[in-house]
Design a protein around this motif. Structure first.
Motif, PDB file in Angstrom:
ATOM      1  N   ALA A 198      -4.934   3.068 -10.981  1.00  0.00           N
ATOM      2  CA  ALA A 198      -4.822   2.460 -12.318  1.00  0.00           C
ATOM      3  C   ALA A 198      -3.801   3.211 -13.160  1.00  0.00           C
ATOM      4  O   ALA A 198      -3.113   2.621 -14.003  1.00  0.00           O
ATOM      5  N   ASN A 199      -3.654   4.526 -12.914  1.00  0.00           N
ATOM      6  CA  ASN A 199      -2.686   5.325 -13.676  1.00  0.00           C
ATOM      7  C   ASN A 199      -1.270   4.770 -13.513  1.00  0.00           C
ATOM      8  O   ASN A 199      -0.516   4.689 -14.486  1.00  0.00           O
ATOM      9  N   GLU A 200      -0.931   4.355 -12.281  1.00  0.00           N
ATOM     10  CA  GLU A 200       0.429   3.838 -12.041  1.00  0.00           C
ATOM     11  C   GLU A 200       0.610   2.467 -12.686  1.00  0.00           C
ATOM     12  O   GLU A 200       1.634   2.186 -13.303  1.00  0.00           O
ATOM     13  N   ILE A 222       0.849  -1.194   0.000  1.00  0.00           N
ATOM     14  CA  ILE A 222       0.000   0.000   0.000  1.00  0.00           C
ATOM     15  C   ILE A 222       0.888   1.248   0.000  1.00  0.00           C
ATOM     16  O   ILE A 222       2.066   1.179   0.338  1.00  0.00           O
ATOM     17  N   GLN A 223       0.282   2.372  -0.393  1.00  0.00           N
ATOM     18  CA  GLN A 223       1.075   3.616  -0.471  1.00  0.00           C
ATOM     19  C   GLN A 223       1.488   4.053   0.929  1.00  0.00           C
ATOM     20  O   GLN A 223       0.649   4.116   1.836  1.00  0.00           O
ATOM     21  N   LYS A 224       2.758   4.363   1.102  1.00  0.00           N
ATOM     22  CA  LYS A 224       3.258   4.707   2.442  1.00  0.00           C
ATOM     23  C   LYS A 224       2.668   6.018   2.956  1.00  0.00           C
ATOM     24  O   LYS A 224       2.141   6.073   4.050  1.00  0.00           O
ATOM     25  N   SER A 225       2.787   7.078   2.162  1.00  0.00           N
ATOM     26  CA  SER A 225       2.139   8.306   2.611  1.00  0.00           C
ATOM     27  C   SER A 225       1.756   9.106   1.378  1.00  0.00           C
ATOM     28  O   SER A 225       2.604   9.414   0.546  1.00  0.00           O
ATOM     29  N   GLY A 226       0.490   9.382   1.288  1.00  0.00           N
ATOM     30  CA  GLY A 226      -0.011  10.092   0.112  1.00  0.00           C
ATOM     31  C   GLY A 226      -1.515  10.025   0.081  1.00  0.00           C
ATOM     32  O   GLY A 226      -2.161   9.647   1.051  1.00  0.00           O
ATOM     33  N   ARG A 227      -2.039  10.388  -1.065  1.00  0.00           N
ATOM     34  CA  ARG A 227      -3.488  10.493  -1.233  1.00  0.00           C
ATOM     35  C   ARG A 227      -4.253   9.211  -0.967  1.00  0.00           C
ATOM     36  O   ARG A 227      -5.413   9.245  -0.607  1.00  0.00           O
ATOM     37  N   LEU A 228      -3.631   8.060  -1.269  1.00  0.00           N
ATOM     38  CA  LEU A 228      -4.378   6.804  -1.173  1.00  0.00           C
ATOM     39  C   LEU A 228      -4.231   6.151   0.201  1.00  0.00           C
ATOM     40  O   LEU A 228      -4.978   5.230   0.527  1.00  0.00           O
ATOM     41  N   ASP A 248      -1.155  15.314 -17.667  1.00  0.00           N
ATOM     42  CA  ASP A 248      -1.024  15.214 -16.215  1.00  0.00           C
ATOM     43  C   ASP A 248      -2.317  14.722 -15.573  1.00  0.00           C
ATOM     44  O   ASP A 248      -3.383  14.748 -16.199  1.00  0.00           O
ATOM     45  N   ILE A 249      -2.169  14.339 -14.291  1.00  0.00           N
ATOM     46  CA  ILE A 249      -3.323  13.893 -13.514  1.00  0.00           C
ATOM     47  C   ILE A 249      -4.185  15.095 -13.133  1.00  0.00           C
ATOM     48  O   ILE A 249      -3.671  16.120 -12.696  1.00  0.00           O
ATOM     49  N   VAL A 250      -5.486  14.947 -13.313  1.00  0.00           N
ATOM     50  CA  VAL A 250      -6.433  16.017 -12.975  1.00  0.00           C
ATOM     51  C   VAL A 250      -7.528  15.410 -12.105  1.00  0.00           C
ATOM     52  O   VAL A 250      -7.976  14.292 -12.368  1.00  0.00           O
ATOM     53  N   SER A 251      -7.932  16.122 -11.058  1.00  0.00           N
ATOM     54  CA  SER A 251      -9.177  15.683 -10.410  1.00  0.00           C
ATOM     55  C   SER A 251     -10.194  16.814 -10.427  1.00  0.00           C
ATOM     56  O   SER A 251     -11.268  16.653 -10.986  1.00  0.00           O
ATOM     57  N   THR A 252      -9.876  17.986  -9.881  1.00  0.00           N
ATOM     58  CA  THR A 252     -10.857  19.091  -9.967  1.00  0.00           C
ATOM     59  C   THR A 252     -10.613  19.967 -11.199  1.00  0.00           C
ATOM     60  O   THR A 252     -11.536  20.615 -11.687  1.00  0.00           O
ATOM     61  N   ARG A 312       6.305   3.585  -1.895  1.00  0.00           N
ATOM     62  CA  ARG A 312       5.821   4.638  -2.814  1.00  0.00           C
ATOM     63  C   ARG A 312       4.810   4.030  -3.779  1.00  0.00           C
ATOM     64  O   ARG A 312       5.007   2.908  -4.254  1.00  0.00           O
ATOM     65  N   ASP A 313       3.781   4.793  -4.122  1.00  0.00           N
ATOM     66  CA  ASP A 313       2.737   4.185  -4.967  1.00  0.00           C
ATOM     67  C   ASP A 313       3.258   3.792  -6.355  1.00  0.00           C
ATOM     68  O   ASP A 313       2.822   2.796  -6.922  1.00  0.00           O
ATOM     69  N   ASP A 314       4.241   4.547  -6.873  1.00  0.00           N
ATOM     70  CA  ASP A 314       4.693   4.163  -8.223  1.00  0.00           C
ATOM     71  C   ASP A 314       5.572   2.915  -8.219  1.00  0.00           C
ATOM     72  O   ASP A 314       5.868   2.363  -9.279  1.00  0.00           O
TER      73      ASP A 314
HETATM   74  P1  AMP Z   1       0.211  11.214  -4.212  1.00  0.00           P
HETATM   75  O1  AMP Z   1       1.561  10.720  -4.648  1.00  0.00           O
HETATM   76  O2  AMP Z   1       0.024  11.145  -2.754  1.00  0.00           O
HETATM   77  O3  AMP Z   1      -0.176  12.546  -4.806  1.00  0.00           O
HETATM   78  O4  AMP Z   1      -0.856  10.143  -4.780  1.00  0.00           O
HETATM   79  C1  AMP Z   1      -0.887   9.992  -6.145  1.00  0.00           C
HETATM   80  C2  AMP Z   1      -1.965   9.054  -6.576  1.00  0.00           C
HETATM   81  O5  AMP Z   1      -3.241   9.490  -6.136  1.00  0.00           O
HETATM   82  C3  AMP Z   1      -2.026   9.092  -8.085  1.00  0.00           C
HETATM   83  O6  AMP Z   1      -1.166   8.136  -8.643  1.00  0.00           O
HETATM   84  C4  AMP Z   1      -3.480   8.834  -8.382  1.00  0.00           C
HETATM   85  O7  AMP Z   1      -3.727   7.435  -8.426  1.00  0.00           O
HETATM   86  C5  AMP Z   1      -4.201   9.406  -7.175  1.00  0.00           C
HETATM   87  N1  AMP Z   1      -4.773  10.754  -7.380  1.00  0.00           N
HETATM   88  C6  AMP Z   1      -6.074  11.064  -7.235  1.00  0.00           C
HETATM   89  N2  AMP Z   1      -6.300  12.366  -7.458  1.00  0.00           N
HETATM   90  C7  AMP Z   1      -5.123  12.912  -7.755  1.00  0.00           C
HETATM   91  C8  AMP Z   1      -4.693  14.247  -8.088  1.00  0.00           C
HETATM   92  N3  AMP Z   1      -5.518  15.256  -8.160  1.00  0.00           N
HETATM   93  N4  AMP Z   1      -3.378  14.449  -8.318  1.00  0.00           N
HETATM   94  C9  AMP Z   1      -2.510  13.438  -8.220  1.00  0.00           C
HETATM   95  N5  AMP Z   1      -2.851  12.187  -7.915  1.00  0.00           N
HETATM   96  C10 AMP Z   1      -4.140  11.899  -7.684  1.00  0.00           C
END
Ligand code: AMP
Length: 293
Positions: A78-80, A15-21, A164-168, A58-60
């Motif tokens: 899924a992006n990674e 699992i992702q150590k520290s981040g959005r997920l 790039d990644i977009v959410s809002t 790290r998630d990647d």
């Molecule tokens: P982090 O490295 O903590 O920013 O988490 C990145 C992962 O969160 C990405 O690989 C996406 O799967 C997910 N994610 C969801 N929304 C966003 C966003 N707005 N920007 C970047 N990553 C996002």
């Protein structure tokens, strides 16, 4: 000695150590009854009540760890997984970490549609997905890999556009960019290694999935209780998108019954208005901890 997915009976989950997920994944694991300590300080955490250990990375890095069998399962966007082109099986899509990978360019610039990308330079942290997209469309581009702050690249004249990644979409707007094309819709997924797993591990995965499915289903459902006139039961049964036939119990008041059932949360408000119209009253809605069907 290299660990393979099969060389240990504990399930190893990345699992992702520290981040959005991270928080959502930890909440999900706790929600299905896994108990563990100190996940913030340790990289490898053993669960106290399930034969699982969590690897916090790290998630990647997650798709490759799962592909190589260092971990049996992983929670990752899924992006990674798609950027790494990882050879894994997607077991479940989970509705958090939702985002999209999009092409964007200056609002007032000469790139206004996909065909305008011919001969342009694109900055991205997702070179594989970007190249694949343009190759498929037979459009020549120069893809420059940048690891962070991609959205600034056009202003610095490092690139004509970005992927790039977009959410809002607010970050794009703040940088004078407009989103033109989405090349990937992404959410967090539970992925499994394609390396051979022992029967013991397969059983553990089945158990894990059963708990996860029960938890997901419960999150999307509510337990609903109401009183209604006996005469309305048939109509009410037709209105409620129930899992099975609802429980109907007589009440002390003559001609009245209590009806208990489970409904999908999305349908609650529509259903409730129709129930009231059929004479239902005292409607109570309760959250559900888990559901095993
Ligand atoms: P982090 O490295 O903590 O920013 O988490 C990145 C992962 O969160 C990405 O690989 C996406 O799967 C997910 N994610 C969801 N929304 C966003 C966003 N707005 N920007 C970047 N990553 C996002």
């Amino acid at each position: 000695m290299q660990r393979t997915a099969d060389s240990n009976t504990s399930l190893r989950i990345a699992i992702q150590k520290s981040g959005r997920l991270t928080d959502k994944t930890i909440d999900l694991l706790k929600g299905i009854g896994l108990r563990f300590d100190d996940y913030k300080r340790n990289l490898l955490v053993k669960c106290r009540n399930f034969d699982v250990e969590l690897l916090l990375i790290r998630d990647d890095d997650i798709p490759e760890y799962v592909q190589d069998g260092v971990c049996d399962l992983g929670f990752v966007g899924a992006n990674e997984t798609q950027e790494k082109g990882a050879d894994v099986t997607v077991l479940r899509g989970l509705d958090y970490g939702v985002c999209r990978l999009s092409l964007a360019a200056r609002k007032d610039g000469d790139i206004q549609s996909v065909n305008d990308f011919e001969g342009k330079t694109i900055a991205t942290s997702y070179p594989k997905l970007t190249r694949d997209f343009f190759e498929e469309k037979d459009i020549n581009t120069d893809v420059v890999t940048i690891s962070g702050a991609v959205e600034i690249a056009p202003r610095l004249e490092v690139a004509d556009a970005i992927c790039d990644i977009v959410s809002t979409g607010n970050t794009l707007k703040a940088n004078g960019l407009q989103e033109l094309v989405t090349i990937l819709e992404s959410e967090t997924e539970l992925i499994q290694t394609n390396k051979k797993l022992s029967p013991g591990k397969k059983k553990l995965i089945d158990k894990f999935l059963q708990r996860m499915d029960g938890h997901q289903q419960a999150e999307r459902s509510r337990y609903i209780m109401m009183n209604a006139p006996q005469d309305s039961v048939q109509k009410i049964k037709e209105i409620i998108p129930s899992l099975k036939s609802p429980t109907v119990m007589p009440l002390a008041d003559n001609g009245m019954v209590a009806i208990h059932t489970v409904i999908p949360i999305d349908e609650f408000w529509v259903v409730m208005e129709r129930l009231k119209a059929e004479g239902a009253s005292g409607i109570v809605i309760l959250p559900i901890e888990s559901m095993i069907l």
